[in-house]
Design a protein around this motif. Structure first.
Motif, PDB file in Angstrom:
ATOM      1  N   PRO A  11       0.891  -1.130   0.106  1.00  0.00           N
ATOM      2  CA  PRO A  11      -0.158   0.034   0.004  1.00  0.00           C
ATOM      3  C   PRO A  11       0.686   1.195  -0.077  1.00  0.00           C
ATOM      4  O   PRO A  11       1.990   1.342   0.483  1.00  0.00           O
ATOM      5  CB  PRO A  11      -0.716  -0.049   1.438  1.00  0.00           C
ATOM      6  N   LYS A  12       0.203   2.401  -0.596  1.00  0.00           N
ATOM      7  CA  LYS A  12       1.129   3.490  -0.763  1.00  0.00           C
ATOM      8  C   LYS A  12       1.040   4.399   0.556  1.00  0.00           C
ATOM      9  O   LYS A  12       1.611   5.352   0.995  1.00  0.00           O
ATOM     10  CB  LYS A  12       0.578   4.403  -1.874  1.00  0.00           C
ATOM     11  N   PHE A  13      -0.161   4.029   1.344  1.00  0.00           N
ATOM     12  CA  PHE A  13      -0.474   4.589   2.505  1.00  0.00           C
ATOM     13  C   PHE A  13      -0.976   3.560   3.583  1.00  0.00           C
ATOM     14  O   PHE A  13      -1.171   2.558   3.474  1.00  0.00           O
ATOM     15  CB  PHE A  13      -1.646   5.776   2.347  1.00  0.00           C
ATOM     16  N   PRO A  14      -0.685   4.091   4.771  1.00  0.00           N
ATOM     17  CA  PRO A  14      -1.183   3.207   6.093  1.00  0.00           C
ATOM     18  C   PRO A  14      -2.613   2.698   5.744  1.00  0.00           C
ATOM     19  O   PRO A  14      -3.606   3.480   5.116  1.00  0.00           O
ATOM     20  CB  PRO A  14      -1.282   4.008   7.210  1.00  0.00           C
ATOM     21  N   MET A  15      -2.940   1.574   6.186  1.00  0.00           N
ATOM     22  CA  MET A  15      -4.285   0.928   5.916  1.00  0.00           C
ATOM     23  C   MET A  15      -5.477   1.765   6.403  1.00  0.00           C
ATOM     24  O   MET A  15      -6.637   1.713   6.032  1.00  0.00           O
ATOM     25  CB  MET A  15      -4.455  -0.607   6.112  1.00  0.00           C
ATOM     26  N   ASP A  16      -5.043   2.424   7.500  1.00  0.00           N
ATOM     27  CA  ASP A  16      -6.026   3.292   8.187  1.00  0.00           C
ATOM     28  C   ASP A  16      -6.200   4.837   7.893  1.00  0.00           C
ATOM     29  O   ASP A  16      -7.115   5.566   8.473  1.00  0.00           O
ATOM     30  CB  ASP A  16      -6.072   3.078   9.848  1.00  0.00           C
ATOM     31  N   SER A  17      -5.644   4.951   6.571  1.00  0.00           N
ATOM     32  CA  SER A  17      -5.690   6.329   6.277  1.00  0.00           C
ATOM     33  C   SER A  17      -6.584   6.593   5.226  1.00  0.00           C
ATOM     34  O   SER A  17      -7.343   5.841   4.731  1.00  0.00           O
ATOM     35  CB  SER A  17      -4.114   6.860   5.624  1.00  0.00           C
ATOM     36  N   VAL A  18      -6.998   7.962   4.982  1.00  0.00           N
ATOM     37  CA  VAL A  18      -7.782   8.379   4.169  1.00  0.00           C
ATOM     38  C   VAL A  18      -7.420   7.715   2.645  1.00  0.00           C
ATOM     39  O   VAL A  18      -8.439   7.625   2.003  1.00  0.00           O
ATOM     40  CB  VAL A  18      -7.895  10.024   3.958  1.00  0.00           C
ATOM     41  N   GLY A  19      -6.276   7.788   2.112  1.00  0.00           N
ATOM     42  CA  GLY A  19      -5.658   7.298   1.045  1.00  0.00           C
ATOM     43  C   GLY A  19      -6.159   5.972   0.698  1.00  0.00           C
ATOM     44  O   GLY A  19      -6.307   5.718  -0.353  1.00  0.00           O
ATOM     45  N   MET A  20      -6.447   5.076   1.790  1.00  0.00           N
ATOM     46  CA  MET A  20      -6.640   3.839   1.664  1.00  0.00           C
ATOM     47  C   MET A  20      -8.373   3.502   1.720  1.00  0.00           C
ATOM     48  O   MET A  20      -8.622   2.176   1.640  1.00  0.00           O
ATOM     49  CB  MET A  20      -5.792   2.697   2.299  1.00  0.00           C
ATOM     50  N   ALA A  21      -8.909   4.543   2.247  1.00  0.00           N
ATOM     51  CA  ALA A  21     -10.462   4.460   2.865  1.00  0.00           C
ATOM     52  C   ALA A  21     -11.412   3.626   1.781  1.00  0.00           C
ATOM     53  O   ALA A  21     -11.980   2.582   2.114  1.00  0.00           O
ATOM     54  CB  ALA A  21     -10.822   5.558   3.117  1.00  0.00           C
ATOM     55  N   ASP A  22     -11.224   4.013   0.610  1.00  0.00           N
ATOM     56  CA  ASP A  22     -12.084   3.515  -0.337  1.00  0.00           C
ATOM     57  C   ASP A  22     -11.762   1.920  -0.688  1.00  0.00           C
ATOM     58  O   ASP A  22     -12.815   0.978  -0.865  1.00  0.00           O
ATOM     59  CB  ASP A  22     -12.107   4.335  -1.847  1.00  0.00           C
ATOM     60  N   ASP A  86     -13.446  -2.975 -11.059  1.00  0.00           N
ATOM     61  CA  ASP A  86     -13.408  -1.710 -10.996  1.00  0.00           C
ATOM     62  C   ASP A  86     -12.338  -1.157  -9.883  1.00  0.00           C
ATOM     63  O   ASP A  86     -11.585  -0.077  -9.961  1.00  0.00           O
ATOM     64  CB  ASP A  86     -14.837  -1.081 -10.362  1.00  0.00           C
ATOM     65  N   PHE A  87     -11.948  -2.364  -8.898  1.00  0.00           N
ATOM     66  CA  PHE A  87     -11.077  -1.986  -7.969  1.00  0.00           C
ATOM     67  C   PHE A  87      -9.671  -2.283  -8.571  1.00  0.00           C
ATOM     68  O   PHE A  87      -8.687  -1.625  -8.380  1.00  0.00           O
ATOM     69  CB  PHE A  87     -11.188  -2.737  -6.553  1.00  0.00           C
ATOM     70  N   LEU A  88      -9.515  -3.469  -9.417  1.00  0.00           N
ATOM     71  CA  LEU A  88      -8.408  -3.649  -9.961  1.00  0.00           C
ATOM     72  C   LEU A  88      -7.871  -2.582 -11.144  1.00  0.00           C
ATOM     73  O   LEU A  88      -6.677  -2.211 -10.993  1.00  0.00           O
ATOM     74  CB  LEU A  88      -8.638  -5.141 -10.867  1.00  0.00           C
ATOM     75  N   LYS A  89      -8.779  -1.787 -11.638  1.00  0.00           N
ATOM     76  CA  LYS A  89      -8.446  -0.639 -12.639  1.00  0.00           C
ATOM     77  C   LYS A  89      -7.856   0.382 -11.679  1.00  0.00           C
ATOM     78  O   LYS A  89      -7.115   1.263 -12.264  1.00  0.00           O
ATOM     79  CB  LYS A  89      -9.669  -0.466 -13.070  1.00  0.00           C
ATOM     80  N   ARG A  90      -8.107   0.477 -10.273  1.00  0.00           N
ATOM     81  CA  ARG A  90      -7.683   1.593  -9.682  1.00  0.00           C
ATOM     82  C   ARG A  90      -6.218   1.335  -8.764  1.00  0.00           C
ATOM     83  O   ARG A  90      -5.826   2.102  -7.833  1.00  0.00           O
ATOM     84  CB  ARG A  90      -8.961   2.150  -8.667  1.00  0.00           C
ATOM     85  N   PHE A  95      -1.510   1.232  -4.529  1.00  0.00           N
ATOM     86  CA  PHE A  95      -0.482   0.109  -4.349  1.00  0.00           C
ATOM     87  C   PHE A  95       0.881   0.816  -5.126  1.00  0.00           C
ATOM     88  O   PHE A  95       0.549   1.325  -6.165  1.00  0.00           O
ATOM     89  CB  PHE A  95      -0.834  -1.113  -4.722  1.00  0.00           C
ATOM     90  N   GLU A  96       1.949   0.683  -4.424  1.00  0.00           N
ATOM     91  CA  GLU A  96       3.093   0.812  -5.106  1.00  0.00           C
ATOM     92  C   GLU A  96       3.490  -0.412  -6.033  1.00  0.00           C
ATOM     93  O   GLU A  96       3.010  -1.340  -6.042  1.00  0.00           O
ATOM     94  CB  GLU A  96       4.159   0.925  -3.920  1.00  0.00           C
ATOM     95  N   PRO A  97       4.130   0.070  -7.392  1.00  0.00           N
ATOM     96  CA  PRO A  97       4.576  -0.945  -8.072  1.00  0.00           C
ATOM     97  C   PRO A  97       5.857  -1.839  -7.604  1.00  0.00           C
ATOM     98  O   PRO A  97       6.352  -1.266  -6.878  1.00  0.00           O
ATOM     99  CB  PRO A  97       4.887  -0.328  -9.185  1.00  0.00           C
ATOM    100  N   LEU A  98       5.635  -3.324  -7.567  1.00  0.00           N
ATOM    101  CA  LEU A  98       6.732  -3.855  -7.069  1.00  0.00           C
ATOM    102  C   LEU A  98       7.704  -4.164  -8.386  1.00  0.00           C
ATOM    103  O   LEU A  98       7.331  -4.136  -9.534  1.00  0.00           O
ATOM    104  CB  LEU A  98       6.234  -5.324  -6.632  1.00  0.00           C
ATOM    105  N   ASP A  99       8.860  -4.664  -7.936  1.00  0.00           N
ATOM    106  CA  ASP A  99       9.795  -4.643  -8.924  1.00  0.00           C
ATOM    107  C   ASP A  99       9.909  -6.100  -9.484  1.00  0.00           C
ATOM    108  O   ASP A  99      10.815  -6.466 -10.314  1.00  0.00           O
ATOM    109  CB  ASP A  99      11.260  -4.371  -8.433  1.00  0.00           C
TER     110      ASP A  99
END
Length: 144
Positions: A11-22, A86-90, A95-99
């Motif tokens: 995740p780009k943000f903590p799971m309990d953050s606004v950025g991950m809320a949706d 719909d969520f896969l497209k977002r 999420f950060e790209p993995l190498d």
């Protein structure tokens, strides 16, 4: 034979953050869609009913999803032909790209429940050796 799948994400943000809320607010509804999908057999979950607290590769920042399906077609139907798409497209929003490869599939005996350690081994094998009947992606499903 049944199909086991593992996918991981950072995740780009903590799971309990606004950025991950949706994303977080839709885990249960999407899991319900999966569980009610034709061909669904099992999914990894903790006491809360999801798997976000389960760690893989000793990395507390990675989240894991693991499930078992009747076959590749059943998994594809859920992933690409239900509300899940719909969520896969977002995913780039959350999420950060993995190498290296972030998902793997493998065939298991009916009734077998895969472990996180087993899934780690399969993903590492795919990353190090490429696709085979031991560990594969949608590109080469090595049908059983």
């Amino acid at each position: 034979m049944h199909l086991a799948q593992l996918n991981i994400a950072r995740p780009k943000f903590p799971m309990d953050s606004v950025g991950m809320a949706d994303f977080v607010n839709n885990i249960d509804p999407i899991n319900t869609v999966a569980e009610n999908s034709p061909g669904f057999i099992w999914r990894l979950k903790d006491d809360t009913g999801n798997a976000t607290s389960i760690h893989i590769f000793n990395d507390p920042d990675l989240i894991v999803n693991m499930s078992v399906w009747q076959d590749v077609a059943s998994l594809k139907q859920f992933m690409f032909k239900t509300h899940h798409i719909d969520f896969l497209k977002r995913k780039k929003e959350w999420f950060e790209p993995l190498d290296s490869a972030s998902y793997v599939m493998w065939w298991i005996e009916q009734g077998h429940i895969p472990t996180v350690a087993e899934a780690e081994e399969r993903l590492v094998h795919l990353r190090e050796h490429g696709e085979s009947d031991y560990a594969f992606s949608f590109k080469h499903s090595f049908n059983k």
